[in-house]
Design a protein around this motif. Structure first.
Motif, PDB file in Angstrom:
ATOM      1  N   ALA A 139     -12.366   7.632  -8.954  1.00 46.64           N
ATOM      2  CA  ALA A 139     -12.529   6.328  -9.179  1.00 46.64           C
ATOM      3  C   ALA A 139     -11.754   5.925 -10.537  1.00 46.64           C
ATOM      4  CB  ALA A 139     -13.875   5.803  -9.372  1.00 46.64           C
ATOM      5  N   LEU A 140     -11.942   6.513 -11.794  1.00 45.68           N
ATOM      6  CA  LEU A 140     -11.248   6.283 -13.021  1.00 45.68           C
ATOM      7  C   LEU A 140      -9.714   6.683 -12.847  1.00 45.68           C
ATOM      8  CD1 LEU A 140     -13.711   7.562 -15.795  1.00 45.68           C
ATOM      9  CD2 LEU A 140     -12.998   5.388 -15.227  1.00 45.68           C
ATOM     10  N   HIS A 141      -9.285   7.555 -12.105  1.00 45.93           N
ATOM     11  CA  HIS A 141      -8.046   8.106 -12.146  1.00 45.93           C
ATOM     12  C   HIS A 141      -7.341   6.907 -11.203  1.00 45.93           C
ATOM     13  CE1 HIS A 141      -4.526  10.378 -10.783  1.00 45.93           C
ATOM     14  NE2 HIS A 141      -4.515  10.197 -10.079  1.00 45.93           N
ATOM     15  N   THR A 142      -8.007   6.491 -10.059  1.00 48.65           N
ATOM     16  CA  THR A 142      -7.130   5.626  -9.458  1.00 48.65           C
ATOM     17  C   THR A 142      -7.079   4.273 -10.122  1.00 48.65           C
ATOM     18  OG1 THR A 142      -8.339   6.625  -7.525  1.00 48.65           O
ATOM     19  CG2 THR A 142      -7.328   4.327  -7.165  1.00 48.65           C
ATOM     20  N   ALA A 143      -8.175   3.728 -10.815  1.00 51.30           N
ATOM     21  CA  ALA A 143      -8.151   2.299 -11.470  1.00 51.30           C
ATOM     22  C   ALA A 143      -6.942   2.659 -12.640  1.00 51.30           C
ATOM     23  CB  ALA A 143      -9.483   2.304 -12.006  1.00 51.30           C
ATOM     24  N   LEU A 144      -6.826   3.591 -13.410  1.00 53.00           N
ATOM     25  CA  LEU A 144      -5.752   3.860 -14.432  1.00 53.00           C
ATOM     26  C   LEU A 144      -4.560   3.834 -13.612  1.00 53.00           C
ATOM     27  CD1 LEU A 144      -7.609   6.635 -16.575  1.00 53.00           C
ATOM     28  CD2 LEU A 144      -7.200   4.052 -17.083  1.00 53.00           C
ATOM     29  N   ALA A 145      -4.223   4.295 -12.558  1.00 53.11           N
ATOM     30  CA  ALA A 145      -3.019   4.269 -11.829  1.00 53.11           C
ATOM     31  C   ALA A 145      -2.816   2.869 -11.670  1.00 53.11           C
ATOM     32  CB  ALA A 145      -3.262   5.057 -10.425  1.00 53.11           C
ATOM     33  N   ALA A 146      -3.594   1.965 -11.155  1.00 52.09           N
ATOM     34  CA  ALA A 146      -3.427   0.533 -10.944  1.00 52.09           C
ATOM     35  C   ALA A 146      -3.005  -0.332 -12.486  1.00 52.09           C
ATOM     36  CB  ALA A 146      -4.449  -0.351 -10.478  1.00 52.09           C
ATOM     37  N   ILE A 147      -3.809   0.168 -13.353  1.00 55.06           N
ATOM     38  CA  ILE A 147      -3.589  -0.459 -14.799  1.00 55.06           C
ATOM     39  C   ILE A 147      -1.977   0.055 -15.343  1.00 55.06           C
ATOM     40  CG2 ILE A 147      -3.939  -0.228 -17.238  1.00 55.06           C
ATOM     41  CD1 ILE A 147      -6.988   0.099 -16.172  1.00 55.06           C
ATOM     42  N   ALA A 148      -1.555   1.201 -14.848  1.00 55.23           N
ATOM     43  CA  ALA A 148      -0.076   1.679 -15.266  1.00 55.23           C
ATOM     44  C   ALA A 148       0.942   0.932 -14.458  1.00 55.23           C
ATOM     45  CB  ALA A 148       0.030   3.077 -14.783  1.00 55.23           C
ATOM     46  N   ILE A 149       0.522   0.209 -13.366  1.00 51.58           N
ATOM     47  CA  ILE A 149       1.730  -0.784 -12.688  1.00 51.58           C
ATOM     48  C   ILE A 149       1.658  -1.910 -13.437  1.00 51.58           C
ATOM     49  CG2 ILE A 149       2.179  -1.634 -10.681  1.00 51.58           C
ATOM     50  CD1 ILE A 149       0.830   0.749  -9.144  1.00 51.58           C
ATOM     51  N   ASP A 150       0.327  -2.552 -13.779  1.00 53.94           N
ATOM     52  CA  ASP A 150       0.351  -3.804 -14.249  1.00 53.94           C
ATOM     53  C   ASP A 150      -0.745  -3.929 -15.237  1.00 53.94           C
ATOM     54  OD1 ASP A 150       0.056  -6.696 -14.923  1.00 53.94           O
ATOM     55  OD2 ASP A 150       0.045  -7.163 -12.740  1.00 53.94           O
ATOM     56  N   ARG A 151      -0.608  -3.785 -16.645  1.00 57.40           N
ATOM     57  CA  ARG A 151      -1.641  -4.027 -17.584  1.00 57.40           C
ATOM     58  C   ARG A 151      -2.301  -5.190 -17.735  1.00 57.40           C
ATOM     59  NH1 ARG A 151       0.007  -2.024 -23.130  1.00 57.40           N
ATOM     60  NH2 ARG A 151      -2.195  -2.174 -23.455  1.00 57.40           N
ATOM     61  N   VAL A 152      -1.495  -6.226 -17.270  1.00 55.70           N
ATOM     62  CA  VAL A 152      -2.306  -7.628 -17.527  1.00 55.70           C
ATOM     63  C   VAL A 152      -3.311  -7.941 -16.501  1.00 55.70           C
ATOM     64  CG1 VAL A 152      -1.518 -10.140 -17.122  1.00 55.70           C
ATOM     65  CG2 VAL A 152      -0.169  -8.716 -18.418  1.00 55.70           C
ATOM     66  N   ARG A 153      -3.094  -7.502 -15.304  1.00 57.94           N
ATOM     67  CA  ARG A 153      -3.937  -7.588 -14.227  1.00 57.94           C
ATOM     68  C   ARG A 153      -5.482  -7.056 -14.617  1.00 57.94           C
ATOM     69  NH1 ARG A 153      -3.652  -8.784  -8.594  1.00 57.94           N
ATOM     70  NH2 ARG A 153      -5.162  -7.616  -7.294  1.00 57.94           N
ATOM     71  N   GLU A 154      -6.474  -7.927 -14.259  1.00 57.76           N
ATOM     72  CA  GLU A 154      -7.879  -7.651 -14.999  1.00 57.76           C
ATOM     73  C   GLU A 154      -8.720  -6.687 -13.988  1.00 57.76           C
ATOM     74  OE1 GLU A 154     -11.788 -10.016 -15.255  1.00 57.76           O
ATOM     75  OE2 GLU A 154     -10.394 -10.806 -16.462  1.00 57.76           O
ATOM     76  N   THR A 155      -8.454  -6.756 -12.632  1.00 60.77           N
ATOM     77  CA  THR A 155      -9.361  -6.121 -11.769  1.00 60.77           C
ATOM     78  C   THR A 155      -9.380  -4.600 -12.047  1.00 60.77           C
ATOM     79  OG1 THR A 155      -8.567  -7.586 -10.072  1.00 60.77           O
ATOM     80  CG2 THR A 155     -10.001  -5.638  -9.056  1.00 60.77           C
ATOM     81  N   ALA A 156      -8.539  -3.839 -12.208  1.00 61.19           N
ATOM     82  CA  ALA A 156      -8.520  -2.461 -12.509  1.00 61.19           C
ATOM     83  C   ALA A 156      -9.365  -2.023 -13.861  1.00 61.19           C
ATOM     84  CB  ALA A 156      -7.309  -1.770 -12.439  1.00 61.19           C
ATOM     85  N   HIS A 157      -9.027  -2.911 -14.668  1.00 57.93           N
ATOM     86  CA  HIS A 157      -9.855  -2.877 -16.068  1.00 57.93           C
ATOM     87  C   HIS A 157     -11.384  -2.954 -15.937  1.00 57.93           C
ATOM     88  CE1 HIS A 157      -6.356  -2.670 -18.868  1.00 57.93           C
ATOM     89  NE2 HIS A 157      -5.720  -3.228 -17.672  1.00 57.93           N
ATOM     90  N   ARG A 158     -11.703  -3.962 -15.158  1.00 57.18           N
ATOM     91  CA  ARG A 158     -13.065  -4.096 -14.857  1.00 57.18           C
ATOM     92  C   ARG A 158     -13.670  -2.833 -14.214  1.00 57.18           C
ATOM     93  NH1 ARG A 158     -12.605  -8.925 -12.702  1.00 57.18           N
ATOM     94  NH2 ARG A 158     -12.939  -8.344 -10.402  1.00 57.18           N
ATOM     95  N   ILE A 159     -12.849  -2.550 -13.234  1.00 57.30           N
ATOM     96  CA  ILE A 159     -13.639  -1.270 -12.586  1.00 57.30           C
ATOM     97  C   ILE A 159     -13.818  -0.297 -13.427  1.00 57.30           C
ATOM     98  CG2 ILE A 159     -13.084   0.584 -10.784  1.00 57.30           C
ATOM     99  CD1 ILE A 159     -11.563  -1.918  -9.118  1.00 57.30           C
ATOM    100  N   VAL A 160     -12.808  -0.008 -14.418  1.00 60.30           N
ATOM    101  CA  VAL A 160     -13.031   1.139 -15.457  1.00 60.30           C
ATOM    102  C   VAL A 160     -14.352   0.936 -16.059  1.00 60.30           C
ATOM    103  CG1 VAL A 160     -11.883   2.186 -17.502  1.00 60.30           C
ATOM    104  CG2 VAL A 160     -10.407   1.735 -15.684  1.00 60.30           C
ATOM    105  N   MET A 161     -14.505  -0.547 -16.712  1.00 58.91           N
ATOM    106  CA  MET A 161     -15.636  -0.674 -17.320  1.00 58.91           C
ATOM    107  C   MET A 161     -16.886  -0.502 -16.345  1.00 58.91           C
ATOM    108  SD  MET A 161     -15.322  -4.295 -19.424  1.00 58.91           S
ATOM    109  CE  MET A 161     -17.029  -4.248 -19.569  1.00 58.91           C
TER     110      MET A 161
END
Length: 206
Positions: A139-161
């Motif tokens: 779950a963390l690996h996948t969310a971080l992959a999304a963050i690497a594409i778009d750091r501004v987008r919030e959804t993946a940051h929230r999933i990491v939290m």
């Protein structure tokens, strides 16, 4: 040309293909360029990889396009269908790849935007599915992959939290929030959503 046709599974009219592939040329010059490119493609190999029917062009049916397979798997994820773990792990790696890196063709701009939106939404959906299944590392690996594409987008940051919280790592969750909040303030002078802020506030002592 083959890459261009790969994005048009149902085919594209010859005039449209010429216009998009050679946008800086007159229609006559673009049409001549298209005829020349088709001629070279036919001479390049023994197999016919481009079909031309009723003024439309498309890749021949035996031609395999990896992007189509990835897109089909992504649609399964977005529709809520379960994807086997091994397939999901491979999908995360595929979705982490940029589209035709180094190419500067103007027709790719829209295709890159479509690809980025597809992979962002699919990675976020996969991360949430892993989280629900309590598979926190993927779950963390996948969310971080999304963050690497778009750091501004919030959804993946929230999933990491949320994953950190599920694992009992409160400090990590708060740190994630604070770093994202500082990034948004520095880059855009905006704040995280109320939903994410509330998630952080619930973790902090009164």
């Amino acid at each position: 040309m083959l890459a261009f046709l790969a994005f048009h599974k149902d085919g594209v009219r010859r005039c449209s293909a010429a216009e998009q592939l050679w946008p800086d040329c007159t229609m006559q010059r673009a049409a001549a360029n298209l005829r020349s490119a088709l001629c070279h493609a036919r001479r390049a190999g023994s197999a016919n990889v481009i079909d031309s029917v009723d003024h439309c062009l498309q890749l021949s049916s035996p031609v395999w396009v990896d992007l189509h397979d990835v897109g089909n798997l992504a649609q399964e994820v977005l529709s809520g269908q379960g994807v086997p773990y091994r397939a999901a792990a491979g999908l995360v790696d595929e979705l982490g790849r940029e589209l035709l890196t180094g190419w500067s063709d103007s027709w790719l701009l829209l295709e890159r935007e479509r690809w980025d939106q597809l992979r962002l939404h699919t990675l976020e959906a996969l991360a949430q599915q892993f989280q629900v299944a309590q598979q926190y590392v993927p779950a963390l690996h996948t969310a971080l992959a999304a963050i690497a594409i778009d750091r501004v987008r919030e959804t993946a940051h929230r999933i990491v939290m949320e994953v950190h919280i599920a694992e009992g790592n409160v400090a990590s969750a708060v740190k994630c929030y604070q770093e994202y909040k500082a990034f948004l303030d520095r880059e855009l002078s905006v704040a995280p959503s109320r939903r994410m802020t509330q998630l952080a506030e619930d973790l902090m002592p009164m």
